[in-house]
Design a protein around this motif. Structure first.
Motif, mmCIF file in Angstrom:
data_model
loop_
_atom_site.group_PDB
_atom_site.id
_atom_site.type_symbol
_atom_site.label_atom_id
_atom_site.label_comp_id
_atom_site.label_asym_id
_atom_site.label_seq_id
_atom_site.Cartn_x
_atom_site.Cartn_y
_atom_site.Cartn_z
ATOM 1 N N PHE A 195 23.103 17.797 3.580
ATOM 2 C CA PHE A 195 23.504 16.207 3.657
ATOM 3 C C PHE A 195 22.667 14.615 3.145
ATOM 4 O O PHE A 195 21.561 15.224 4.069
ATOM 5 N N TRP A 196 22.861 13.713 3.539
ATOM 6 C CA TRP A 196 22.489 12.834 2.882
ATOM 7 C C TRP A 196 22.865 11.298 3.706
ATOM 8 O O TRP A 196 24.227 12.193 3.986
ATOM 9 N N LEU A 197 22.412 10.689 3.984
ATOM 10 C CA LEU A 197 22.863 9.198 5.017
ATOM 11 C C LEU A 197 22.170 8.200 3.822
ATOM 12 O O LEU A 197 21.390 8.120 3.646
ATOM 13 N N ALA A 198 22.887 7.098 3.686
ATOM 14 C CA ALA A 198 22.910 6.001 3.223
ATOM 15 C C ALA A 198 23.341 4.315 4.388
ATOM 16 O O ALA A 198 24.608 5.050 4.694
ATOM 17 N N TYR A 199 22.977 4.153 4.581
ATOM 18 C CA TYR A 199 23.240 2.928 5.431
ATOM 19 C C TYR A 199 22.514 1.699 5.372
ATOM 20 O O TYR A 199 21.506 0.808 4.274
ATOM 21 N N LEU A 200 23.328 0.214 4.810
ATOM 22 C CA LEU A 200 23.392 -0.980 4.750
ATOM 23 C C LEU A 200 21.781 -1.989 5.610
ATOM 24 O O LEU A 200 22.141 -1.314 7.039
ATOM 25 N N SER A 206 18.858 15.305 13.718
ATOM 26 C CA SER A 206 17.992 14.277 14.821
ATOM 27 C C SER A 206 16.741 13.571 14.538
ATOM 28 O O SER A 206 15.767 13.035 14.264
ATOM 29 N N ASN A 207 17.679 12.230 12.929
ATOM 30 C CA ASN A 207 16.672 11.764 12.942
ATOM 31 C C ASN A 207 16.610 10.671 13.533
ATOM 32 O O ASN A 207 15.416 9.876 13.201
ATOM 33 N N PHE A 208 17.504 10.180 13.857
ATOM 34 C CA PHE A 208 17.362 8.888 14.804
ATOM 35 C C PHE A 208 17.774 9.305 16.193
ATOM 36 O O PHE A 208 19.036 10.266 16.646
ATOM 37 N N TRP A 209 17.360 8.846 17.072
ATOM 38 C CA TRP A 209 17.766 8.548 18.958
ATOM 39 C C TRP A 209 17.667 7.825 19.931
ATOM 40 O O TRP A 209 16.811 7.178 19.621
ATOM 41 N N ALA A 210 18.538 8.243 20.286
ATOM 42 C CA ALA A 210 17.994 6.658 21.784
ATOM 43 C C ALA A 210 17.438 7.567 23.055
ATOM 44 O O ALA A 210 17.667 8.856 23.304
ATOM 45 N N ILE A 236 17.543 12.032 4.091
ATOM 46 C CA ILE A 236 18.086 12.781 3.597
ATOM 47 C C ILE A 236 18.244 13.800 5.292
ATOM 48 O O ILE A 236 17.410 13.397 6.247
ATOM 49 N N LEU A 237 19.643 13.927 5.933
ATOM 50 C CA LEU A 237 19.425 14.310 7.434
ATOM 51 C C LEU A 237 19.165 15.988 7.924
ATOM 52 O O LEU A 237 18.652 16.839 7.026
ATOM 53 N N ALA A 238 18.319 15.815 9.375
ATOM 54 C CA ALA A 238 17.849 16.876 9.385
ATOM 55 C C ALA A 238 19.320 17.498 10.612
ATOM 56 O O ALA A 238 19.054 16.739 12.109
ATOM 57 N N PRO A 239 20.230 18.142 10.724
ATOM 58 C CA PRO A 239 20.941 18.553 12.162
ATOM 59 C C PRO A 239 20.567 18.726 12.996
ATOM 60 O O PRO A 239 19.323 19.700 13.034
ATOM 61 N N TYR A 240 21.165 18.537 13.770
ATOM 62 C CA TYR A 240 20.162 18.944 15.330
ATOM 63 C C TYR A 240 20.991 20.177 16.114
ATOM 64 O O TYR A 240 22.160 20.208 16.322
ATOM 65 N N ASN A 241 20.234 20.881 15.855
ATOM 66 C CA ASN A 241 20.612 22.950 16.111
ATOM 67 C C ASN A 241 20.509 22.626 17.704
ATOM 68 O O ASN A 241 19.550 23.396 18.040
ATOM 69 N N PRO A 242 21.158 22.569 18.599
ATOM 70 C CA PRO A 242 20.770 22.708 20.327
ATOM 71 C C PRO A 242 20.117 23.975 20.511
ATOM 72 O O PRO A 242 19.301 24.147 21.029
#
Length: 628
Positions: free
Chosen positions: A479-484, A305-309, A613-619
């Motif tokens: 879980f965590w995420l890193a990106y360039l 849920s961190n990122f969305w369109a 930090i990732l926020a898992p999206y639980n429908p």
């Protein structure tokens, strides 16, 4: 083609109740035929049908079949609405008892006017929830099939199938496999109701006299019995097309039916003339098996849920696709500004994704026998998914657009099931826009949550899609995420692997088999409740590390690139499991030692990366909380 509107019914019940209504509210409607009763917005019910079929480029002639009792009403209506009076056919009946029957009325029009063309026949006195549908789309579908065409709709909740003619339709061929006239409960599971809205080939019209000769009683001359006779006895090919809207005032109805549905539709239109439809689709991270989704392998991925369109659709006079001010720039401060933006962002924004989805959606509905309304809309989108880091940003825009279109046109999961929906989204990108992509992203964005996917060759060849299973999302680790911050193009990392895989190179084939085995091991961790309760995340961390090393061995360091390798090495310095969540530009990690999390975050930030930090999206949780 010729269109015939049937309005020769005798509304005995409705007329009697209007005449005997003691409130006086409906006294001005006494004696008026059902088709000429006021509809939505003050228009008469018949007005909507006349507007729908009054198209010279589609029909050479339009006829109206009525009875002697109501002929003058329709003659007056024809004069006022530019309908050719000479095309009003009088069947001579004055009461319900001396009626000819619906099929006989149609045969009378064809015989008396010596018609020798294909026929579209419509009951002009039934109320349709939205009659602004594309009649040309119906005719095109009819022309594409080697047989007759019946229009059907899905019964609304509460409507009884025993009150309608029910059809059973083959979803692959659109062929009507069964027709049951007002079936008793339990005879069929179908809730697809046929209405008097048909296209009939001119060769089939000759069967009418044969049918009528066997049916001397008017009560036996219904279209339901005619279609049963054509399908079962004559074994003619009949196909079905769905209108994603409801029909009412069919057959003998009363005043309460008329007022209920008139109020329902009028209120709906007034209270909600153009309420925006907004839908989101979320980014995803591949936790295991990636990128084996494109190589008949297995994978586990999770929506976050961190990122969305987000796409918003609102009804409008014309169809408008609104460019995004950042992603689809058309105005620049200078030539240097254009140069810098184009070098960093590229030339291809999200507008092409909206357009390709709309084009493919119309194409899909036409092929599947779904007649859409002629409503226009304005589409706009927004997204915060980082570009070119392999988090499925493009497919999220397509997925969210498709959700909006389905809601707007009332397309259900039965019309476009989830596995087919994922295929649809992939085809938008690969067939229309030539984007290199696999099914994983689209499956996760359709199903949402933590999804296990098996894309084995056998499944893909036999059913056209894989085996998709939603996994338990409770007690997930961190879980965590890193990106360039300045990534390369997502998709380049796949290098020449697909060509090597198609060529049967042993090292690539063995790697893909290993990816699948890792995925199954990870799936077992998710499915076994004891493992979750014991928090055996050490094993999952080992599998993630193994997943990356396997990928590194087959893709090579040169293909992975220095940026991705630098992020992996940095994560390992802090004891975190790490792998690529997509095609490149980002890494996803499993942090087992949260005491070092802050230190690791700072190290990534100092290296010029974005860390979260990732926020898992639980429908399931969102649905329960009412936040979907």
């Amino acid at each position: 083609m010729i269109c015939i509107l049937l309005v020769a019914g005798h509304g005995a019940v409705l007329e009697a109740q209007i005449k005997n209504d003691e409130t006086g509210l409906y006294s001005h409607l006494t004696g008026i035929p059902k088709a000429l009763l006021p509809g939505i917005g003050g228009k008469k019910i018949l007005d909507f049908w006349w507007e729908a079929v009054n198209m010279r480029q589609l029909f050479t002639e339009v006829y109206l079949v009525t009875n002697a009792d109501k002929y003058k009403h329709y003659e007056r209506w024809a004069t006022a609405n530019d309908f050719p009076v000479e095309n009003v056919v009088n069947d001579g009946s004055t009461t319900l008892e001396d009626r000819l029957g619906a099929v006989a009325d149609l045969e009378l029009a064809i015989r008396s006017r010596k018609l020798q063309d294909d026929i579209m026949v419509i009951a002009g006195d039934m109320l349709c929830a939205d009659q602004n549908f594309d009649i040309a789309q119906v005719i095109r579908f009819f022309r594409s099939k080697p047989g007759e065409l019946m229009i059907y709709y899905e019964l609304e909740e509460g409507e009884s199938s025993s009150s309608r003619g029910i059809v059973e339709v083959c979803p692959d061929t659109n062929r009507i496999t069964g027709f049951l006239e007002k079936p008793q409960a339990g005879l069929t599971e179908s809730r697809l109701a046929s209405v008097v809205f048909y296209c009939i080939q001119k060769e089939t019209l000759t069967h009418m006299s044969d049918f009528l000769s066997h049916k001397p009683e008017a009560r036996d001359r219904t279209f339901g019995q005619f279609w049963e006779w054509l399908i079962n006895e004559k074994q003619l090919d009949v196909f079905g097309m769905k209108l994603p809207t409801g029909f009412q005032l069919i057959g003998q109805v009363g005043l309460s039916d008329y007022t209920k549905w008139l109020t329902h539709y009028s209120t709906k239109k007034q209270d909600n003339p153009a309420k925006p439809i907004t839908c989101r689709s979320y980014a995803r991270v591949g936790l295991m098996g990636n990128p084996s989704d494109g190589f008949n392998g297995k994978t586990i991925a999770m929506s976050i849920s961190n990122f969305w369109a987000e796409v918003t659709l609102v009804e409008s006079q014309t169809l408008v696709l609104v460019p995004h001010p950042l992603n689809d720039p058309t105005e620049f401060g200078s030539l240097q500004d254009l140069f810098c933006i184009s070098r960093k962002e590229g030339y291809l924004g999200g507008l092409r994704l909206l357009q390709a989805t709309c084009k493919k959606f119309y194409q899909f509905c036409s092929k599947q026998g779904i007649a859409l309304t002629k409503q226009n809309f304005t589409l706009k989108y927004d997204t915060n998914i980082p570009r070119q880091v392999g988090l499925a940003g493009s497919s999220a825009i397509v997925s969210a657009t498709l959700k909006c279109l389905m809601k707007f046109y009332n397309i259900t999961d039965n019309d476009l099931p989830k596995p087919i929906r994922a295929n649809f989204i992939l085809n938008v990108e690969t067939d229309e826009l030539f984007i290199t992509a696999g099914l994983q992203d689209r499956v996760v964005q359709v199903y949402e949550g933590l999804i296990y996917m098996d894309f084995s060759r056998k499944l893909m060849e036999e059913q056209g899609y894989g085996d998709y299973v939603s996994l338990d999302m409770s007690d997930l680790p961190l879980f965590w995420l890193a990106y360039l911050s300045d990534p390369s193009d997502s998709g380049r990392i796949h290098s020449n692997i697909r060509q090597r895989w198609l060529a049967g190179e042993p090292v690539v084939l063995e790697a893909m088999r290993s990816f699948a085995e890792l995925t199954d091991q990870a799936r077992n961790l998710s499915l076994l409740r004891s493992a979750i309760q014991d928090r055996d995340w050490n094993r999952l961390a080992q599998l993630m590390d193994h997943n990356f090393e396997l990928r590194r061995s087959v893709y090579t360091d040169e293909s992975l690139g220095p940026g991705n390798l630098r992020m992996v090495q940095l994560a390992k310095q802090f004891g975190s499991a790490v792998k690529l969540p997509g095609s490149g530009g980002a890494v996803v990690g499993l942090c087992l030692d949260q005491a070092r999390l802050v230190e690791m975050r700072e190290a990534f930030q100092e290296a010029g990366c974005v860390f979260c930090i990732l926020a898992p999206y639980n429908p399931t949780a969102m649905a329960v909380g009412g936040q979907r």
